[in-house]
Enzyme design. Structure first.
Site, PDB file in Angstrom:
ATOM      1  N   GLU A  19       0.826  -1.205   0.000  1.00  0.00           N
ATOM      2  CA  GLU A  19       0.000   0.000   0.000  1.00  0.00           C
ATOM      3  C   GLU A  19       0.860   1.256   0.000  1.00  0.00           C
ATOM      4  OE1 GLU A  19      -3.218  -2.132   2.952  1.00  0.00           O
ATOM      5  OE2 GLU A  19      -2.378  -0.198   3.484  1.00  0.00           O
ATOM      6  N   CYS A  60       2.763   8.330   1.876  1.00  0.00           N
ATOM      7  CA  CYS A  60       3.117   7.331   2.878  1.00  0.00           C
ATOM      8  C   CYS A  60       3.497   6.034   2.160  1.00  0.00           C
ATOM      9  CB  CYS A  60       1.913   7.121   3.790  1.00  0.00           C
ATOM     10  SG  CYS A  60       2.174   5.870   5.035  1.00  0.00           S
ATOM     11  N   CYS A  70       4.653  -7.550   8.256  1.00  0.00           N
ATOM     12  CA  CYS A  70       5.547  -6.976   9.266  1.00  0.00           C
ATOM     13  C   CYS A  70       5.771  -8.002  10.355  1.00  0.00           C
ATOM     14  CB  CYS A  70       4.898  -5.715   9.861  1.00  0.00           C
ATOM     15  SG  CYS A  70       5.956  -4.817  11.013  1.00  0.00           S
ATOM     16  N   CYS A 115       2.838  -5.706  16.639  1.00  0.00           N
ATOM     17  CA  CYS A 115       2.104  -4.764  17.492  1.00  0.00           C
ATOM     18  C   CYS A 115       0.645  -5.232  17.496  1.00  0.00           C
ATOM     19  CB  CYS A 115       2.200  -3.338  16.949  1.00  0.00           C
ATOM     20  SG  CYS A 115       3.900  -2.735  16.813  1.00  0.00           S
ATOM     21  N   CYS A 125      -2.242  -3.544  15.190  1.00  0.00           N
ATOM     22  CA  CYS A 125      -1.943  -3.151  13.809  1.00  0.00           C
ATOM     23  C   CYS A 125      -2.321  -4.252  12.810  1.00  0.00           C
ATOM     24  CB  CYS A 125      -0.454  -2.836  13.697  1.00  0.00           C
ATOM     25  SG  CYS A 125       0.056  -2.375  12.035  1.00  0.00           S
ATOM     26  N   GLY A 155       5.072  -2.365   7.236  1.00  0.00           N
ATOM     27  CA  GLY A 155       6.439  -2.821   7.509  1.00  0.00           C
ATOM     28  C   GLY A 155       7.186  -1.963   8.509  1.00  0.00           C
ATOM     29  N   SER A 198       7.159   5.367  17.102  1.00  0.00           N
ATOM     30  CA  SER A 198       5.839   4.912  17.541  1.00  0.00           C
ATOM     31  C   SER A 198       5.955   4.518  19.000  1.00  0.00           C
ATOM     32  CB  SER A 198       5.389   3.726  16.688  1.00  0.00           C
ATOM     33  OG  SER A 198       5.248   4.141  15.346  1.00  0.00           O
ATOM     34  N   LEU A 199       5.556   5.423  19.887  1.00  0.00           N
ATOM     35  CA  LEU A 199       5.746   5.170  21.316  1.00  0.00           C
ATOM     36  C   LEU A 199       4.554   4.380  21.865  1.00  0.00           C
ATOM     37  CD1 LEU A 199       8.015   5.860  23.301  1.00  0.00           C
ATOM     38  CD2 LEU A 199       6.615   7.760  24.096  1.00  0.00           C
ATOM     39  N   HIS A 200       3.385   4.977  21.778  1.00  0.00           N
ATOM     40  CA  HIS A 200       2.102   4.307  22.090  1.00  0.00           C
ATOM     41  C   HIS A 200       1.942   3.853  23.538  1.00  0.00           C
ATOM     42  CE1 HIS A 200       1.843   4.642  17.872  1.00  0.00           C
ATOM     43  NE2 HIS A 200       2.100   3.426  17.504  1.00  0.00           N
ATOM     44  N   ASN A 257      -7.545   3.809  14.740  1.00  0.00           N
ATOM     45  CA  ASN A 257      -8.352   3.488  13.580  1.00  0.00           C
ATOM     46  C   ASN A 257      -8.780   2.020  13.706  1.00  0.00           C
ATOM     47  OD1 ASN A 257      -9.393   4.049  11.060  1.00  0.00           O
ATOM     48  ND2 ASN A 257      -7.424   4.652  10.211  1.00  0.00           N
ATOM     49  N   CYS A 270      -2.407   1.676   8.283  1.00  0.00           N
ATOM     50  CA  CYS A 270      -1.462   0.635   8.039  1.00  0.00           C
ATOM     51  C   CYS A 270      -1.985  -0.771   7.703  1.00  0.00           C
ATOM     52  CB  CYS A 270      -0.744   0.558   9.378  1.00  0.00           C
ATOM     53  SG  CYS A 270       0.929   0.282   9.341  1.00  0.00           S
TER      54      CYS A 270
HETATM   55  N1  SAH Z   1       6.650   0.111  11.658  1.00  0.00           N
HETATM   56  C1  SAH Z   1       6.755   1.536  11.674  1.00  0.00           C
HETATM   57  C2  SAH Z   1       6.056   2.245  10.523  1.00  0.00           C
HETATM   58  C3  SAH Z   1       4.736   1.698  10.054  1.00  0.00           C
HETATM   59  S1  SAH Z   1       3.314   1.869  11.094  1.00  0.00           S
HETATM   60  C4  SAH Z   1       6.275   2.081  12.973  1.00  0.00           C
HETATM   61  O1  SAH Z   1       5.857   1.304  13.818  1.00  0.00           O
HETATM   62  O2  SAH Z   1       6.380   3.273  13.198  1.00  0.00           O
HETATM   63  C5  SAH Z   1       2.889   3.562  11.027  1.00  0.00           C
HETATM   64  C6  SAH Z   1       2.134   4.047  12.256  1.00  0.00           C
HETATM   65  O3  SAH Z   1       0.761   3.623  12.234  1.00  0.00           O
HETATM   66  C7  SAH Z   1       2.713   3.519  13.554  1.00  0.00           C
HETATM   67  O4  SAH Z   1       2.775   4.550  14.491  1.00  0.00           O
HETATM   68  C8  SAH Z   1       1.683   2.477  13.935  1.00  0.00           C
HETATM   69  O5  SAH Z   1       1.737   2.176  15.288  1.00  0.00           O
HETATM   70  C9  SAH Z   1       0.408   3.151  13.503  1.00  0.00           C
HETATM   71  N2  SAH Z   1      -0.771   2.289  13.417  1.00  0.00           N
HETATM   72  C10 SAH Z   1      -0.836   0.978  13.137  1.00  0.00           C
HETATM   73  N3  SAH Z   1      -2.103   0.543  13.143  1.00  0.00           N
HETATM   74  C11 SAH Z   1      -2.866   1.614  13.423  1.00  0.00           C
HETATM   75  C12 SAH Z   1      -4.283   1.804  13.569  1.00  0.00           C
HETATM   76  N4  SAH Z   1      -5.138   0.816  13.400  1.00  0.00           N
HETATM   77  N5  SAH Z   1      -4.714   3.064  13.870  1.00  0.00           N
HETATM   78  C13 SAH Z   1      -3.836   4.076  14.009  1.00  0.00           C
HETATM   79  N6  SAH Z   1      -2.515   3.954  13.885  1.00  0.00           N
HETATM   80  C14 SAH Z   1      -2.023   2.734  13.601  1.00  0.00           C
END
Ligand code: SAH
Length: 382
Positions: free
Chosen positions: A104, A125, A132, A136, A139, A189, A244-246, A320, A363
């Protein structure tokens, strides 16, 4: 679950993509054939400046050279199979690769007053892997694990496909320039798990003979691979970093991101600081808001302290929803409360008004839906 990515399957197509060649590597190949030194530059000008879509379109090359190119390289290794538009703001492209893998690429337009959407700022993007390995839990990209790394040429090809689309949409006076403003490596990825291909691709994107796109407008987003962050800090091209801290504490972060076990905050945050110090530019901390997981006032306060210490920008992203996963976004009020804790301390923060929700912009979601659909329809695609 692997805490660090497992080595992925190597993909070596019979014809490598031309978009993975640098001026030097292409010149070396041509030199072996006795072609003059300027030939490589001429060919790359066709690819990146004139956006040639076929070998035959490269009219100042001899028939023999064109035939050799066609035998040796794939001109475009990623075919556009679907473009889903959302309210004119987001285009989500689904691309098919030589082995039928799907990836994508998303075009995000920021509407601006007084200009049409075609002239708005555009952020692209891009993906770096098929699937991947980071796993996580929230995701869609990681649900089926990692299939393979993208080749550098497949990473570059995503941007060329965007150029083709945008060139057709809005003819511009200087058609040789890239038709977008920012690149974020935030698609499918983990970019730092495919490090060499990533850097090679970005060097091609940046080069004057390539897309000529400024490194300062390229942001690499990582789930937190510390060695990769430290390597990236040493790259001569100054790319920007997003992390991506989260989760603001190990307890919360390791529940949702297995990578935190290998690289806990005590290792991640100093690496981010080292990067920021080296570059003198703000790093972005991404923080998706997940109801009852990481949206408490305590998390907001700890995140505030981390952001202040790193002098980082915080990007709050309401989650999302992914079909089949239990996670939900907090209410708008709770999102605002979280943001207010950071704002009150003058931390630079954006609460993302998210784009493309209705076309599954997060993603890996479009690929997932397409593959699920294909699986239901029969074994054809996968
Ligand atoms: N692997 C890398 C880049 C790809 S993910 C990373 O982790 O940064 C890009 C971003 O989208 C990351 O911050 C990821 O955590 C976030 N992401 C993944 N699924 C998501 C979702 N369903 N809603 C919002 N953000 C999401």
């Amino acid at each position: 679950m692997p805490a660090s990515p497992a080595p992925s399957m190597k993909y070596a197509p019979a014809k490598p993509p031309l978009t993975g060649e640098t001026l030097e590597t292409l010149a070396a190949r041509l030199g072996e054939r006795g072609e003059p030194a300027f030939r490589a530059r001429q060919i790359l000008e066709w690819v990146y400046k004139k956006r040639a879509r076929s070998w035959d379109g490269m009219t100042n090359l001899s028939k023999a050279t064109r035939a050799w190119l066609a035998d040796t390289f794939e001109l475009m290794p990623a075919a556009l199979v679907l473009n889903r538009q959302s309210a004119d703001v987001t285009d989500k492209l689904l691309l098919e690769l030589g082995d039928r893998s799907l990836i994508e690429t998303v075009i995000i337009r920021a509407p601006q007053d007084g200009v049409g959407l075609d002239h708005s700022r555009k952020t692209i993007c891009i993906s770096t892997q098929v699937g991947c390995a980071m796993a996580c839990v929230f995701c869609a990209s990681g649900l089926a694990g990692l299939r393979r790394d993208l080749l550098a040429g497949e990473i570059v090809a995503q941007l060329l496909q965007v150029c083709y689309l945008e060139d057709a949409r809005t003819p511009r006076a200087r058609a040789e320039l890239a038709s977008f403003d920012n690149i974020v490596v935030m698609g499918m990825g983990e970019p730092l798990a495919n490090y060499d291909a990533l850097i090679r691709a970005l060097a091609i994107v940046n080069a004057g003979w390539g897309l000529g796109f400024g490194a300062r407008r390229i942001t690499v987003s990582t789930s937190g691979l510390v060695p990769g962050i430290l390597r990236l800090a040493d790259e001569p091209l100054g790319f920007r970093l997003a992390v991506s801290l989260h989760g603001a504490t190990d307890a919360v972060r390791e529940k949702i991101m297995p990578v935190n076990r290998a690289y806990p905050l005590s290792r991640l945050l100093p690496a981010v600081k080292a990067f920021a110090t080296r570059h003198g530019r703000m790093v972005t901390l991404e923080f998706i808001l997940l109801a009852d997981v990481n949206d408490s006032p305590d998390q907001a306060e700890t995140l505030r302290e981390i952001a202040r210490d790193l002098h980082a920008h915080v990007n709050l992203i309401p989650y999302n929803t992914v079909e089949g996963l239990p996670w939900r976004r907090p209410s708008p009020e709770r999102q605002e409360q979280f943001a207010d804790v950071l704002r009150a301390a003058r931390v630079s923060v954006t609460l993302r008004r998210e784009k493309g929700h209705d076309i599954a912009a997060a993603c890996g979601q479009l690929r997932l839906q397409t593959e699920k659909g294909a699986a239901q329809a029969g074994p054809d695609l996968d």
